[in-house]
Design an enzyme around this catalytic site. Structure first.
Site, mmCIF file in Angstrom:
data_model
loop_
_atom_site.group_PDB
_atom_site.id
_atom_site.type_symbol
_atom_site.label_atom_id
_atom_site.label_comp_id
_atom_site.label_asym_id
_atom_site.label_seq_id
_atom_site.Cartn_x
_atom_site.Cartn_y
_atom_site.Cartn_z
ATOM 1 N N ARG A 143 12.862 1.699 -1.110
ATOM 2 C CA ARG A 143 13.349 2.515 -0.183
ATOM 3 C C ARG A 143 14.648 2.508 0.079
ATOM 4 O O ARG A 143 15.280 1.462 0.270
ATOM 5 C CB ARG A 143 12.307 2.451 1.191
ATOM 6 C CG ARG A 143 11.129 2.861 1.273
ATOM 7 C CD ARG A 143 10.879 4.315 1.172
ATOM 8 N NE ARG A 143 9.754 4.884 1.090
ATOM 9 C CZ ARG A 143 8.766 5.247 0.244
ATOM 10 N NH1 ARG A 143 9.437 5.135 -1.015
ATOM 11 N NH2 ARG A 143 7.839 5.641 0.488
ATOM 12 N N HIS A 183 13.906 10.156 -6.843
ATOM 13 C CA HIS A 183 12.422 9.568 -6.537
ATOM 14 C C HIS A 183 11.427 9.829 -7.545
ATOM 15 O O HIS A 183 10.274 10.442 -7.047
ATOM 16 C CB HIS A 183 12.246 10.198 -5.127
ATOM 17 C CG HIS A 183 11.441 9.341 -4.307
ATOM 18 N ND1 HIS A 183 11.408 9.208 -2.870
ATOM 19 C CD2 HIS A 183 10.144 8.646 -4.675
ATOM 20 C CE1 HIS A 183 10.446 8.479 -2.566
ATOM 21 N NE2 HIS A 183 9.485 8.173 -3.725
HETATM 22 P P1 NDP Z 1 2.668 -3.695 -0.645
HETATM 23 O O1 NDP Z 1 2.316 -3.481 0.935
HETATM 24 O O2 NDP Z 1 1.530 -4.020 -1.600
HETATM 25 O O3 NDP Z 1 3.669 -4.923 -0.968
HETATM 26 C C1 NDP Z 1 4.807 -4.861 -0.133
HETATM 27 C C2 NDP Z 1 5.471 -6.236 -0.438
HETATM 28 O O4 NDP Z 1 6.811 -6.532 0.334
HETATM 29 C C3 NDP Z 1 4.621 -7.503 0.032
HETATM 30 O O5 NDP Z 1 4.739 -8.608 -0.939
HETATM 31 C C4 NDP Z 1 5.042 -7.795 1.060
HETATM 32 O O6 NDP Z 1 4.811 -9.596 1.692
HETATM 33 C C5 NDP Z 1 6.576 -7.455 1.211
HETATM 34 N N1 NDP Z 1 7.197 -7.593 2.600
HETATM 35 C C6 NDP Z 1 7.029 -6.707 3.300
HETATM 36 N N2 NDP Z 1 7.854 -6.994 4.271
HETATM 37 C C7 NDP Z 1 8.475 -8.037 4.021
HETATM 38 C C8 NDP Z 1 9.556 -8.748 4.583
HETATM 39 N N3 NDP Z 1 9.986 -8.719 6.142
HETATM 40 N N4 NDP Z 1 10.155 -9.863 4.206
HETATM 41 C C9 NDP Z 1 9.831 -9.979 2.917
HETATM 42 N N5 NDP Z 1 8.935 -9.599 2.065
HETATM 43 C C10 NDP Z 1 8.102 -8.332 2.614
HETATM 44 O O7 NDP Z 1 3.264 -2.313 -1.362
HETATM 45 P P2 NDP Z 1 3.535 -1.765 -2.583
HETATM 46 O O8 NDP Z 1 3.726 -2.749 -3.640
HETATM 47 O O9 NDP Z 1 2.326 -0.875 -3.176
HETATM 48 O O10 NDP Z 1 4.833 -0.833 -2.405
HETATM 49 C C11 NDP Z 1 6.176 -1.173 -1.993
HETATM 50 C C12 NDP Z 1 6.944 -0.042 -1.782
HETATM 51 O O11 NDP Z 1 7.360 0.720 -3.131
HETATM 52 C C13 NDP Z 1 6.446 1.008 -0.900
HETATM 53 O O12 NDP Z 1 6.435 0.379 0.469
HETATM 54 C C14 NDP Z 1 7.127 2.183 -1.116
HETATM 55 O O13 NDP Z 1 8.218 2.136 -0.277
HETATM 56 C C15 NDP Z 1 7.807 2.048 -2.594
HETATM 57 N N6 NDP Z 1 7.439 2.857 -3.573
HETATM 58 C C16 NDP Z 1 8.217 3.664 -4.146
HETATM 59 C C17 NDP Z 1 7.655 4.532 -5.195
HETATM 60 C C18 NDP Z 1 8.726 5.415 -5.901
HETATM 61 O O14 NDP Z 1 8.504 6.359 -6.636
HETATM 62 N N7 NDP Z 1 10.196 5.150 -5.740
HETATM 63 C C19 NDP Z 1 6.579 4.945 -5.258
HETATM 64 C C20 NDP Z 1 5.441 4.089 -4.539
HETATM 65 C C21 NDP Z 1 6.000 3.012 -3.664
HETATM 66 P P3 NDP Z 1 3.457 -9.954 1.730
HETATM 67 O O15 NDP Z 1 2.805 -10.058 0.322
HETATM 68 O O16 NDP Z 1 3.833 -11.475 2.042
HETATM 69 O O17 NDP Z 1 2.677 -9.110 2.606
HETATM 70 C C1 OXD Z 2 5.253 6.625 -2.337
HETATM 71 C C2 OXD Z 2 6.260 7.244 -3.164
HETATM 72 O O1 OXD Z 2 5.359 5.805 -1.407
HETATM 73 O O2 OXD Z 2 6.054 8.101 -3.859
HETATM 74 O O3 OXD Z 2 4.313 6.760 -2.746
HETATM 75 O O4 OXD Z 2 7.349 6.868 -2.750
#
Ligand code: NDP
Ligand code: OXD
Length: 304
Positions: A219, A267
Site C-alpha cells: 500500500r 495497481h
Molecule cells: P496478510 O494479512 O496475509 O499478511 C499481512 C502480513 O503483514 C502478515 O505477515 C502480518 O504479520 C504482517 N504485518 C501486519 N502488521 C504488521 C506490523 N505492524 N508489523 C510487522 N508486520 C505486520 O495479507 P496478504 O499477504 O494477503 O496481503 C498483504 C497486503 O498486500 C494487503 O493488505 C494489500 O494491502 C496488499 N495487496 C496488494 C495488491 C496489489 O495488487 N497491489 C493485491 C492484493 C493485496 P503476522 O503474520 O504476524 O500477522
Molecule cells: C487488494 C488489492 O487488496 O487489489 O486486493 O489491492
C-alpha cells in the site's frame, strides 16, 4: 433460500456467471442479487468501490465478504458489526508472485541498462548470482510468504519480517533493523494499518545498503513519499518500483511519474480474478450455512 447481495456493481459483469457457478459447485442453494431489502440479506459481497457504506440495517447478515485482500477502507467502518472476511485467493497470490519475482529479477539482472541503452554502450559486467543478492520481504502473510518461497526457489537469500514471532522470520523493531540492513531488494507486502503507515521513513531508508531497491505492491501509505524521493535523489535508494499510492490513480503532477529511478505500475500487481475468487466466496458461504468457522476473518482490533 440464502440471499447474497453482490454489492460491487462495477464488478457484477465478471461475477454474474462465476459466483452462481461456484455456489452450485459448493452445494449452496442461494440466489445472488444486486439489490435487496437489507433485512433479507444473508451475505454481502463487497469491494472498496461498493456504494454500500451503512451496514446498520443488515441485521440478518452473517458475513461481509471482501473481494479485496486489503481491507483498510472498510475495517474502520463503525456501522459494520458483522464478521468481515478478506480475500485470500490462489489466483491473486499467483499474480503477486509473478509481479514480485518479475521485478526482482529485473533489478537483480540489471535489465533496464540493456533495454534502454541509447549510447549503445558495450558493458560486459555480469550480475551476481541470485544467491548473492539478499532480499527482504516485509509482511509474511498469504502474499509475502508465497513470494518469499518463489524467490527462495530461485536461490535468493530471503529474510522475512512480520508482526508476530514465527519460525524463520524476524519481528519487532530490532528485527526490522536487521531485515533492512541486510537487504539489497526490499519487498513491501504489509497491510495498511495505523502501525504500518510511514513504516519506511527517512530513518529506516537510511538503514538499507546504498543503492538498494524497493518494490511496493503493498500500500502507498507504507512509505513516507518525501523521504523516499529524498533517498532516491541522494542515491541511498537506487530504484523504487511502486504499484500502490496514497492517491490512485497517481495524480499527473506527482513527482514519481517523472523521477528517473521510479517505475510506476498502476495497481496491477495482483488482480482478484473472478474464476478463483468466486470459489473462495462460495466456500465461506457454505461454511456459514453449515455453522463452520469462516476463513480469512479480519481481526478488527489489529486492522487486517
Ligand atoms: P496478510 O494479512 O496475509 O499478511 C499481512 C502480513 O503483514 C502478515 O505477515 C502480518 O504479520 C504482517 N504485518 C501486519 N502488521 C504488521 C506490523 N505492524 N508489523 C510487522 N508486520 C505486520 O495479507 P496478504 O499477504 O494477503 O496481503 C498483504 C497486503 O498486500 C494487503 O493488505 C494489500 O494491502 C496488499 N495487496 C496488494 C495488491 C496489489 O495488487 N497491489 C493485491 C492484493 C493485496 P503476522 O503474520 O504476524 O500477522
Ligand atoms: C487488494 C488489492 O487488496 O487489489 O486486493 O489491492
Amino acid at each position: 433460500m440464502t440471499t447474497i447481495l453482490f454489492a460491487a456493481p462495477a464488478l457484477w459483469a465478471e461475477y454474474q456467471t462465476e459466483l452462481p457457478k461456484a455456489l452450485g459447485e459448493a452445494g449452496v442453494a442461494a440466489e445472488v442479487v444486486t439489490d435487496a431489502l437489507p433485512e433479507t440479506v444473508d451475505y454481502i459481497v463487497y469491494a472498496p468501490s461498493s456504494p454500500l457504506q451503512d451496514f446498520t440495517p443488515y441485521n440478518r447478515t452473517k458475513a461481509v465478504l471482501s473481494l479485496w485482500a486489503g481491507v483498510e477502507r472498510i475495517v474502520g467502518n463503525a456501522t459494520l458489526t458483522q464478521p468481515l472476511c478478506r480475500m485470500v485467493d490462489p489466483g491473486l497470490t499467483e499474480g503477486m508472485v509473478e509481479w514480485v519475482v518479475g521485478h526482482t529479477l529485473r533489478h537483480h539482472l540489471g535489465m533496464d541498462r540493456h533495454i534502454v541503452n541509447p549510447g549503445h554502450v558495450w558493458d560486459p559486467t555480469c550480475p551476481p548470482l541470485a544467491r548473492e543478492r539478499p532480499v527482504t520481504v516485509l509482511g509474511m502473510g498469504a502474499l509475502g510468504a508465497a513470494c518469499a518461497s518463489a524467490l527462495r526457489a530461485l536461490n535468493f537469500p530471503v529474510t522475512g519480517w512480520s508482526r508476530t514471532e514465527k519460525p524463520g522470520c524476524l519481528h519487532g523493531e530490532a528485527g526490522l533493523t536487521e531485515a533492512l540492513q541486510g537487504a539489497q531488494i526490499v519487498v513491501l507486502l504489509l497491510p495498511k494499518t495505523p502501525e504500518t503507515e510511514n513504516l519506511l521513513n527517512a530513518e529506516r531508508l537510511a538503514l538499507m545498503p546504498e543503492g538498494a531497491v524497493i518494490l511496493n505492491p503493498g500500500r502507498g501509505a507504507l512509505i513516507d513519499d518525501a523521504a523516499l524521493l529524498a533517498a532516491l535523489d541522494a542515491g541511498q535508494i537506487g530504484q523504487a518500483t511502486l504499484d500502490v499510492f496514497r492517491v490512485e490513480p497517481l495524480p499527473a503532477e506527482h513527482p514519481y511519474w517523472i523521477h528517473p529511478r521510479v517505475t510506476v505500475t498502476p495497481h496491477i500487481a495482483a488482480d482478484t480474478r473472478a474464476s478463483t475468487a468466486a470459489r473462495v466466496i462460495a466456500e465461506n458461504i457454505r461454511r456459514g450455512e453449515a455453522g463452520e468457522p469462516f476463513l480469512h476473518l479480519v481481526d478488527r482490533t489489529r486492522g487486517y
